[in-house]
Scaffold this motif. Structure first.
Motif, PDB file in Angstrom:
ATOM      1  N   ASP A  51       0.052  -3.453  -9.133  1.00  0.00           N
ATOM      2  CA  ASP A  51      -0.893  -2.803  -8.228  1.00  0.00           C
ATOM      3  C   ASP A  51      -1.236  -3.666  -7.023  1.00  0.00           C
ATOM      4  N   CYS A  57       2.551   0.013  -6.732  1.00  0.00           N
ATOM      5  CA  CYS A  57       1.225   0.327  -7.267  1.00  0.00           C
ATOM      6  C   CYS A  57       1.136   1.779  -7.715  1.00  0.00           C
ATOM      7  N   TRP A  60      -3.302   5.959  -7.364  1.00  0.00           N
ATOM      8  CA  TRP A  60      -4.734   5.855  -7.105  1.00  0.00           C
ATOM      9  C   TRP A  60      -5.102   4.572  -6.368  1.00  0.00           C
ATOM     10  N   VAL A  61      -4.196   3.594  -6.344  1.00  0.00           N
ATOM     11  CA  VAL A  61      -4.479   2.318  -5.690  1.00  0.00           C
ATOM     12  C   VAL A  61      -4.217   2.387  -4.182  1.00  0.00           C
ATOM     13  N   PRO A  63      -5.263   4.186  -1.525  1.00  0.00           N
ATOM     14  CA  PRO A  63      -6.379   4.103  -0.558  1.00  0.00           C
ATOM     15  C   PRO A  63      -7.095   2.759  -0.573  1.00  0.00           C
ATOM     16  N   TYR A  64      -7.098   2.053  -1.692  1.00  0.00           N
ATOM     17  CA  TYR A  64      -7.753   0.744  -1.745  1.00  0.00           C
ATOM     18  C   TYR A  64      -6.954  -0.291  -0.949  1.00  0.00           C
ATOM     19  N   LEU A  65      -5.620  -0.224  -1.040  1.00  0.00           N
ATOM     20  CA  LEU A  65      -4.801  -1.102  -0.220  1.00  0.00           C
ATOM     21  C   LEU A  65      -4.928  -0.737   1.255  1.00  0.00           C
ATOM     22  N   ASP A  67      -7.636   0.340   2.655  1.00  0.00           N
ATOM     23  CA  ASP A  67      -8.895  -0.244   3.114  1.00  0.00           C
ATOM     24  C   ASP A  67      -8.724  -1.709   3.514  1.00  0.00           C
ATOM     25  N   LEU A  68      -7.888  -2.440   2.787  1.00  0.00           N
ATOM     26  CA  LEU A  68      -7.681  -3.849   3.106  1.00  0.00           C
ATOM     27  C   LEU A  68      -7.022  -4.031   4.470  1.00  0.00           C
ATOM     28  N   HIS A  73      -7.968   6.914   5.797  1.00  0.00           N
ATOM     29  CA  HIS A  73      -7.442   7.614   4.637  1.00  0.00           C
ATOM     30  C   HIS A  73      -6.875   8.979   5.040  1.00  0.00           C
ATOM     31  N   ARG A  82       2.069   6.371   0.756  1.00  0.00           N
ATOM     32  CA  ARG A  82       2.546   5.027   0.436  1.00  0.00           C
ATOM     33  C   ARG A  82       3.334   4.446   1.623  1.00  0.00           C
TER      34      ARG A  82
END
Length: 787
Positions: A51, A57, A60-61, A63-65, A67-68, A73, A82
């Motif tokens: 992930d 990953c 579900w991961v 959108p978190y990547l 954000d980094l 989104h 992706r």
């Protein structure tokens, strides 16, 4: 196998003693209960490392990547999201370039893309003191590459080169236009200074790996002048003598070149997009002709079994010729070596001759209807490509060709992944390429099978079935496949086999009382099923007329509905797909009473003709097209898309559940529930007090509907298809001019109909969101669909 096999890691002494105790294997059983949760924990910890990377990953991961990286989104297909996150940094570095825009569009849509600064298409007059010929070099036109066929900016179109003129009006149009100062609206190509056109090819290109074309004739033209062919060999690429529009393959690729800026991505080329092949671009020895980008000739070894040498290239049309022909190819004078020549031409009326003579070694291709003509010098050369077998011409030429479709609905050569077979299942391999048995032979002995049977077809050739020739199939006054266990017939790999039926397919258990609510089951997957005109197939009968089984699944199949365009523009007759009557086809009342199941008829991502199904069945349709040949503007003819098999005008068909359905014709069912349908004709439900329909479109022709929500009705909601005829590239594809509610407000906030699962509305929206971020100041993006 367990991720962490605890028992296998024990020393041998403990495993030996565990087998010797009474009862045996107690330790093995105890550790097996622990291995499940321990293995799940082990896999979870391993996935935590995966992930960390966008390529591996979980969905579900993503959108978190994002954000980094500070990436906004989006919603839609996880694959496109992706790719968007993966290329965020690379695209930001190249912001403002055409290559970045093209790569961005490909990432977010999966469609081929071409970006064009439309100011380059504006006509302009050069100042005599500041000449700027586009081809480069010192004035005037000093570049050695510039010829009289090139198109300098603002210059005159070279009308002597059809291959260059074929690009007129396409995304690769090099000609000059006057400015269009009207506001850019819709999906039009508006040529003006600030406009940037982003052309998208929405149709998917599907390539058949190996097909035997239909040999249509070998003509002896008599003695000819030097250089002209004496023998003309005619082939139809589609084995069923159906016109097919040839497409090229998509070859976007990335050219890796060492520059100061790193890796450079070239812009999309005119001859590398998944669109229809243009006749003039196929012609050899013309200034703008580029046949090597579309067609390729290779030799295969027919002297071994199975034949070898069918390696696929990158082009849309590939011809495979026997190696034995190579020794007979004598270079025509004055050429020092043999070479093939190509020509794009109209072969619709090839019986009356060609407009230009056929040369030796010339291959004439008509990409509009899928025909080819080959010129040979001697009878021995011609015999290597076409032979007479029992009075029938047979092609020794094989081809691989590409066609277009709106998406993976119906039988297409797509990648298929099957789970590992149970050891008890009997696998039967079919296919000339793999050296397997024939499909007719594989169907023999189903009544005596001791386990479920899986028949895999490993080629894209034609397979004929005549059930009447199999032993013990004459039963109940007809011929039927008698099943002792479940049966699966499926296409393996990236193949699309054609199955021709001599008579309607009929299915029943060996003994009616042996059927349960769970077995036998029949699954058809990835097959193109059509009537065998050589048999001949009984006119007007359905392809499947009996399903006395617990469950019939039709997955990714085409039950050819007919109605395709003929070469003269007329429409072929329609072909019913299913006709299933109450009583399940049993002739004895005792068998009817003994038959316990209520058969489930499941159709997923398939194309079928009309469905006539009586009430004692259950009908479940997902992401499919049911075609009775009647669109929104067609007058009713008494034909039904979905209705009862017995007296369809007065009775009611089986209860229907659907999710994503495009239906060309009236529907008359006992009960219904579903979402995401487009119904072009009257929709009637007997029990309209129960069930519910959501996010669907109806014709408003005296519909009798159950409770419905978020639905639209014609003509208030305009619905336009690219084509309503089967086998056309844009068959059942919604055009952009269709009502927005139909295109974007269906299930999951996307399109209604059979192709809603493609999430095209999300792709369109995501692209517009990103373009707002990537457009330089003063540049106006115009997103234009090409197909």
């Amino acid at each position: 196998m367990s991720t962490v096999p605890l028992f296998e890691r024990l020393p041998e002494i403990y495993r030996t003693r565990d087998a010797e105790v009474t009862p045996p294997n107690q330790l093995r059983a105890y550790l097996a209960a622990v291995e499940g949760p321990f293995g799940a924990l082990h896999e979870h910890i391993a996935q935590l490392y995966e992930d960390l990377f966008i390529d591996t990953c979980d969905d579900w991961v993503i959108p978190y990547l994002a954000d980094l990286l500070g990436t906004t989104h989006l919603k839609g297909d996880p694959r496109t999201l992706r790719a968007d996150v993966a290329d965020t940094i690379a695209l930001r570095r190249r912001k403002g370039t055409l290559g970045a825009i093209e790569r961005l569009a490909v990432n977010l849509t999966g469609w081929a893309c071409r970006s064009v600064e439309l100011r380059e298409n504006l006509a302009w007059s050069q100042h005599l003191n500041h000449q700027r010929p586009d081809a480069g070099g010192e004035p005037s036109y000093g570049a050695p590459t510039l010829t009289r066929f090139d198109v300098p900016r603002g210059g005159t179109a070279p009308i002597r080169d059809p291959a260059a003129l074929a690009l007129l009006g396409t995304p690769f149009d090099p000609f000059a236009y006057t400015a269009d100062v009207k506001p850019a609206q819709g999906d039009a190509r508006t040529i003006n200074l600030p406009n940037l056109a982003i052309f998208l090819w929405r149709l998917a290109a599907y390539r058949l790996p190996r097909v035997r074309p239909l040999a249509k004739g070998l003509i002896d033209l008599g003695a000819q002048p030097a250089g002209l062919a004496r023998f003309a060999l005619r082939f139809d690429l589609h084995p069923l003598d159906i016109p097919v529009r040839l497409f090229n393959t998509s070859r976007p690729g990335f050219l890796r070149a060492e520059t100061s800026g790193g890796i450079v991505s070239p812009l999309t080329e005119a001859d590398a997009v998944p669109g229809p092949i243009l006749d003039a671009r196929l012609t050899s020895h013309t200034p703008a002709g580029h046949p090597e980008a579309y067609v390729q000739v290779d030799f295969y070894n027919a002297g071994v079994a199975p034949p070898t040498g069918f390696d696929l290239g990158d082009v849309g049309l590939q011809l495979f010729i026997p190696q034995t022909l190579a020794a007979l190819l004598v270079p025509p004078a004055p050429f020092p070596q043999w070479h093939w020549q190509f020509r794009g031409d109209n072969l619709c009326a090839w019986e009356t001759g060609l407009r230009r003579p056929l040369r030796i070694g010339e291959i004439v291709i008509d990409p509009d209807i899928g025909r080819i003509l080959v010129g040979m010098e001697t009878a021995a050369q011609a015999a290597e490509l076409m032979v007479l077998d029992n009075g029938t011409l047979v092609s020794r030429l094989f081809t691989s060709f590409t066609y277009g479709a709106a998406g993976p609905v119906g039988a297409h050569p797509v990648t298929r992944h099957f789970p590992a077979l149970d050891p008890m299942v009997e696998l039967r391999r079919v296919g000339e390429v793999s050296g397997g048995m024939t499909l007719q032979a594989a169907l023999d002995g189903l009544a005596d099978a001791t386990a479920p049977v899986v028949i895999e077809i490993h080629d894209s050739l034609v397979h004929r079935i005549d059930v009447s020739l199999l032993p013990d199939t004459a039963v109940d006054g007809t011929v039927s496949l008698r099943l002792a266990h479940s049966l699966t017939i499926r296409a393996a790999g990236e193949h699309r086999p054609i199955v021709l039926l001599a008579q309607p397919l009929s299915l029943r258990p060996v003994v009616a009382g042996d059927a349960t609510p769970f077995v036998p089951q029949v699954q058809l997957q990835g097959l193109y099923i059509a009537p065998d005109e050589a048999a001949p197939f009984p006119a007007g009968q359905a392809l499947i007329d009996r399903a006395a089984v617990a469950r019939l699944e039709i997955i990714g199949c085409t039950l050819a509905p007919g109605g395709h365009s003929l070469r003269n523009g007329d429409r072929a007759p329609m072909q019913p797909a299913l006709r299933l009557v109450d009583g399940y086809g049993f002739s004895a009342q005792a068998d009817i009473d003994a038959f316990v199941p209520t058969p489930d008829i499941v159709i997923q991502r398939s194309i079928t003709g009309s469905l006539a199904v009586d009430p004692r069945y259950r009908l479940d349709i997902q992401d499919s097209i049911v075609d009775a040949g009647l669109g929104f503007d067609d007058a009713p003819t008494g034909l039904f898309a979905i209705a009862a098999a017995t007296d369809p005008s007065n009775n009611w068909a089986a209860a229907l559940d659907f999710a994503g359905l495009t239906c060309f014709g009236p529907v008359r069912v006992a009960a219904v529930g579903g979402l995401g349908g487009i119904f072009t004709q009257r929709f009637e439900v007997l029990d309209n007090q129960r069930g519910c329909i959501k996010w669907s479109a109806f014709s408003s022709d005296a519909d009798r509907l159950p409770p419905n929500h978020f639905c639209v009705h014609a003509p208030d909601a305009r619905i336009v298809f690219t084509s309503e005829r089967f086998n056309d590239p844009g068959y059942a594809q919604l055009q952009r001019e269709s009502d927005r509610r139909v295109r974007e407000l269906g299930p999951d906030d996307d399109a209604m109909g059979a192709f809603g699962f493609l999430l095209e509305a999300h792709k369109w929206t995501n692209l517009h969101v990103r373009l707002q971020e990537f457009m330089p100041v003063g540049v106006r993006p115009l997103v234009v669909p090409v197909s």
